[in-house]
Design a protein around this motif. Structure first.
Motif, PDB file in Angstrom:
ATOM      1  N   GLU A  40      77.271  59.176  15.001  1.00  0.00           N
ATOM      2  CA  GLU A  40      77.040  60.381  15.795  1.00  0.00           C
ATOM      3  C   GLU A  40      75.585  60.370  16.234  1.00  0.00           C
ATOM      4  O   GLU A  40      74.686  60.112  15.423  1.00  0.00           O
ATOM      5  N   LEU A  41      75.357  60.608  17.524  1.00  0.00           N
ATOM      6  CA  LEU A  41      74.018  60.542  18.090  1.00  0.00           C
ATOM      7  C   LEU A  41      73.604  61.895  18.650  1.00  0.00           C
ATOM      8  O   LEU A  41      74.429  62.634  19.183  1.00  0.00           O
ATOM      9  N   GLU A  42      72.309  62.193  18.551  1.00  0.00           N
ATOM     10  CA  GLU A  42      71.796  63.415  19.170  1.00  0.00           C
ATOM     11  C   GLU A  42      71.636  63.212  20.666  1.00  0.00           C
ATOM     12  O   GLU A  42      71.980  64.079  21.473  1.00  0.00           O
ATOM     13  N   GLY A  43      71.107  62.045  21.045  1.00  0.00           N
ATOM     14  CA  GLY A  43      70.976  61.701  22.452  1.00  0.00           C
ATOM     15  C   GLY A  43      70.279  62.772  23.267  1.00  0.00           C
ATOM     16  O   GLY A  43      69.200  63.247  22.938  1.00  0.00           O
ATOM     17  N   TRP A  44      70.962  63.204  24.330  1.00  0.00           N
ATOM     18  CA  TRP A  44      70.410  64.173  25.274  1.00  0.00           C
ATOM     19  C   TRP A  44      70.911  65.595  25.016  1.00  0.00           C
ATOM     20  O   TRP A  44      70.702  66.488  25.821  1.00  0.00           O
ATOM     21  N   ARG A  45      71.568  65.837  23.873  1.00  0.00           N
ATOM     22  CA  ARG A  45      72.133  67.153  23.594  1.00  0.00           C
ATOM     23  C   ARG A  45      71.074  68.253  23.713  1.00  0.00           C
ATOM     24  O   ARG A  45      71.345  69.342  24.231  1.00  0.00           O
ATOM     25  N   LYS A  46      69.871  67.984  23.178  1.00  0.00           N
ATOM     26  CA  LYS A  46      68.816  68.999  23.168  1.00  0.00           C
ATOM     27  C   LYS A  46      67.889  68.858  24.370  1.00  0.00           C
ATOM     28  O   LYS A  46      66.706  69.179  24.301  1.00  0.00           O
ATOM     29  N   GLY A  47      68.456  68.390  25.465  1.00  0.00           N
ATOM     30  CA  GLY A  47      67.681  68.292  26.687  1.00  0.00           C
ATOM     31  C   GLY A  47      67.709  69.601  27.467  1.00  0.00           C
ATOM     32  O   GLY A  47      68.651  70.396  27.368  1.00  0.00           O
ATOM     33  N   HIS A  90      68.123  71.954  30.725  1.00  0.00           N
ATOM     34  CA  HIS A  90      68.942  71.936  31.937  1.00  0.00           C
ATOM     35  C   HIS A  90      68.008  71.809  33.141  1.00  0.00           C
ATOM     36  O   HIS A  90      67.265  72.741  33.472  1.00  0.00           O
ATOM     37  N   LEU A  91      68.036  70.658  33.774  1.00  0.00           N
ATOM     38  CA  LEU A  91      67.020  70.297  34.753  1.00  0.00           C
ATOM     39  C   LEU A  91      67.101  71.071  36.057  1.00  0.00           C
ATOM     40  O   LEU A  91      66.114  71.156  36.796  1.00  0.00           O
ATOM     41  N   LYS A  92      68.261  71.628  36.373  1.00  0.00           N
ATOM     42  CA  LYS A  92      68.399  72.304  37.664  1.00  0.00           C
ATOM     43  C   LYS A  92      67.575  73.596  37.734  1.00  0.00           C
ATOM     44  O   LYS A  92      67.408  74.155  38.810  1.00  0.00           O
ATOM     45  N   GLY A  93      67.041  74.023  36.605  1.00  0.00           N
ATOM     46  CA  GLY A  93      66.163  75.188  36.608  1.00  0.00           C
ATOM     47  C   GLY A  93      64.699  74.836  36.464  1.00  0.00           C
ATOM     48  O   GLY A  93      63.848  75.728  36.355  1.00  0.00           O
ATOM     49  N   VAL A  94      64.379  73.547  36.462  1.00  0.00           N
ATOM     50  CA  VAL A  94      62.999  73.095  36.256  1.00  0.00           C
ATOM     51  C   VAL A  94      62.257  73.042  37.595  1.00  0.00           C
ATOM     52  O   VAL A  94      62.724  72.442  38.557  1.00  0.00           O
ATOM     53  N   GLU A  95      61.091  73.658  37.634  1.00  0.00           N
ATOM     54  CA  GLU A  95      60.276  73.655  38.847  1.00  0.00           C
ATOM     55  C   GLU A  95      59.649  72.281  39.062  1.00  0.00           C
ATOM     56  O   GLU A  95      59.240  71.615  38.102  1.00  0.00           O
ATOM     57  N   ASP A  96      59.590  71.845  40.318  1.00  0.00           N
ATOM     58  CA  ASP A  96      58.999  70.551  40.686  1.00  0.00           C
ATOM     59  C   ASP A  96      59.632  69.399  39.906  1.00  0.00           C
ATOM     60  O   ASP A  96      58.950  68.470  39.461  1.00  0.00           O
ATOM     61  N   VAL A  97      60.947  69.448  39.736  1.00  0.00           N
ATOM     62  CA  VAL A  97      61.615  68.467  38.878  1.00  0.00           C
ATOM     63  C   VAL A  97      61.480  67.046  39.423  1.00  0.00           C
ATOM     64  O   VAL A  97      61.288  66.095  38.657  1.00  0.00           O
ATOM     65  N   GLY A 124      61.491  72.214  24.364  1.00  0.00           N
ATOM     66  CA  GLY A 124      60.148  72.437  23.849  1.00  0.00           C
ATOM     67  C   GLY A 124      59.080  71.621  24.549  1.00  0.00           C
ATOM     68  O   GLY A 124      57.894  71.790  24.269  1.00  0.00           O
ATOM     69  N   LYS A 125      59.507  70.726  25.457  1.00  0.00           N
ATOM     70  CA  LYS A 125      58.543  69.906  26.194  1.00  0.00           C
ATOM     71  C   LYS A 125      58.687  70.189  27.692  1.00  0.00           C
ATOM     72  O   LYS A 125      59.631  70.861  28.128  1.00  0.00           O
ATOM     73  N   THR A 126      57.739  69.671  28.466  1.00  0.00           N
ATOM     74  CA  THR A 126      57.742  69.947  29.904  1.00  0.00           C
ATOM     75  C   THR A 126      57.780  68.680  30.764  1.00  0.00           C
ATOM     76  O   THR A 126      57.894  68.786  31.974  1.00  0.00           O
ATOM     77  N   GLU A 127      57.661  67.518  30.140  1.00  0.00           N
ATOM     78  CA  GLU A 127      57.633  66.262  30.896  1.00  0.00           C
ATOM     79  C   GLU A 127      58.824  65.394  30.520  1.00  0.00           C
ATOM     80  O   GLU A 127      59.366  65.477  29.413  1.00  0.00           O
TER      81      GLU A 127
END
Length: 256
Positions: free
Chosen positions: A120-127, A129-136, A249-252
């Motif tokens: 079982e992998l964590e992977g991108w589960r705690k990523g 949601h990019l569609k709400g990120v400014e200047d993505v 928790g991160k921005t980049e």
């Protein structure tokens, strides 16, 4: 048992994309005919029902499907405990023949299959949601630039650290030992040192969302990665097929 899931495909005269859980496992702009298998374990985080989506599109630069476009696929299960032992097919589908009179712009098929895996992998589960990120898109370009800086400065320790999450997923899902896992990065570094020069991000790079909006990458119009290296002497090209996410928790962006 070490379950190893693949999509076996046969395609001609089309650009096609295969996604598992909205992760791209194969993209190819194919003017002739191609038959192969695409491993998909790296797109599976845990046991249960997995989503499969297959899209058949016109060649890059075209707007309708080629009259000769065709695509069929099967999802197969292998056991790689002692070699590569076929177990059984999970599903199969063949796209209907293209009718050139209808000017079909594309064709898609969605399926599901049950995968039972011993990890079982964590992977991108705690990523994020990019569609709400400014200047993505700008942030993603910065992530590519950071990788490029590490490669150009020959700071391969930084490059390896940047790919640590990705390589953990690959090693776990492909059942690689430490030596096999380390060789994946060392082979890349060997290419860097063997005359391959990093090119600027492709001019036709297009931003794509993946993993239901939690991952992203730039792709060329023909579906190939926008980050690549060239060896002028050997007339060869090496693509860096990477996906990125922003951990909670991160921005980049980071490679995943």
């Amino acid at each position: 048992m070490k379950p190893y899931y693949v999509v076996e495909f046969n395609a001609s005269a089309c650009l096609f994309e295969i996604r598992v859980n909205d992760i791209p496992v194969m993209i190819l702009d194919n003017s002739g005919q191609a038959s192969s298998i695409a491993p998909v374990n790296f797109a599976i985080l845990d046991s249960g029902i997995q989503k499969l989506d297959v899209g058949v599109f016109p060649h890059s630069g075209e707007t309708v499907l080629d009259a000769n476009a065709s695509m069929s696929y099967k999802v197969k299960l292998y056991d790689v405990s002692y070699g590569f032992e076929f177990k059984h097919d999970l599903l199969a589908y063949k796209f209907p023949a293209t009718d050139p009179r209808k000017q079909v712009p594309y064709s898609r098929k969605s399926d599901q299959f049950d995968a039972q895996i011993p990890y079982e992998l964590e992977g991108w589960r705690k990523g994020v949601h990019l569609k709400g990120v400014e200047d993505v898109e700008l942030k993603l370009k910065r992530a590519y630039a950071r990788l490029a800086q590490s490669i150009n400065a020959k700071r391969y320790d930084q490059f390896e650290q940047a790919l640590a999450n990705r390589e953990h997923i690959m090693a776990t899902s492909m059942y690689l030992n430490k030596h096999e896992s380390a060789r994946r990065i060392s082979n890349l570094v060997k290419d860097f040192e063997d005359g391959f020069e990093l090119m600027p991000l492709a001019s036709d790079a297009v931003f794509h969302y993946y993993a239901d909006g939690k991952m992203a990458a730039f792709k060329r119009l023909n579906g190939e990665p926008a980050m690549f290296l060239q060896n002028q002497e050997k007339q060869e090209e090496l693509s860096l097929d990477l996906l990125f996410y922003i951990p909670e928790g991160k921005t980049e962006f980071e490679v995943i």
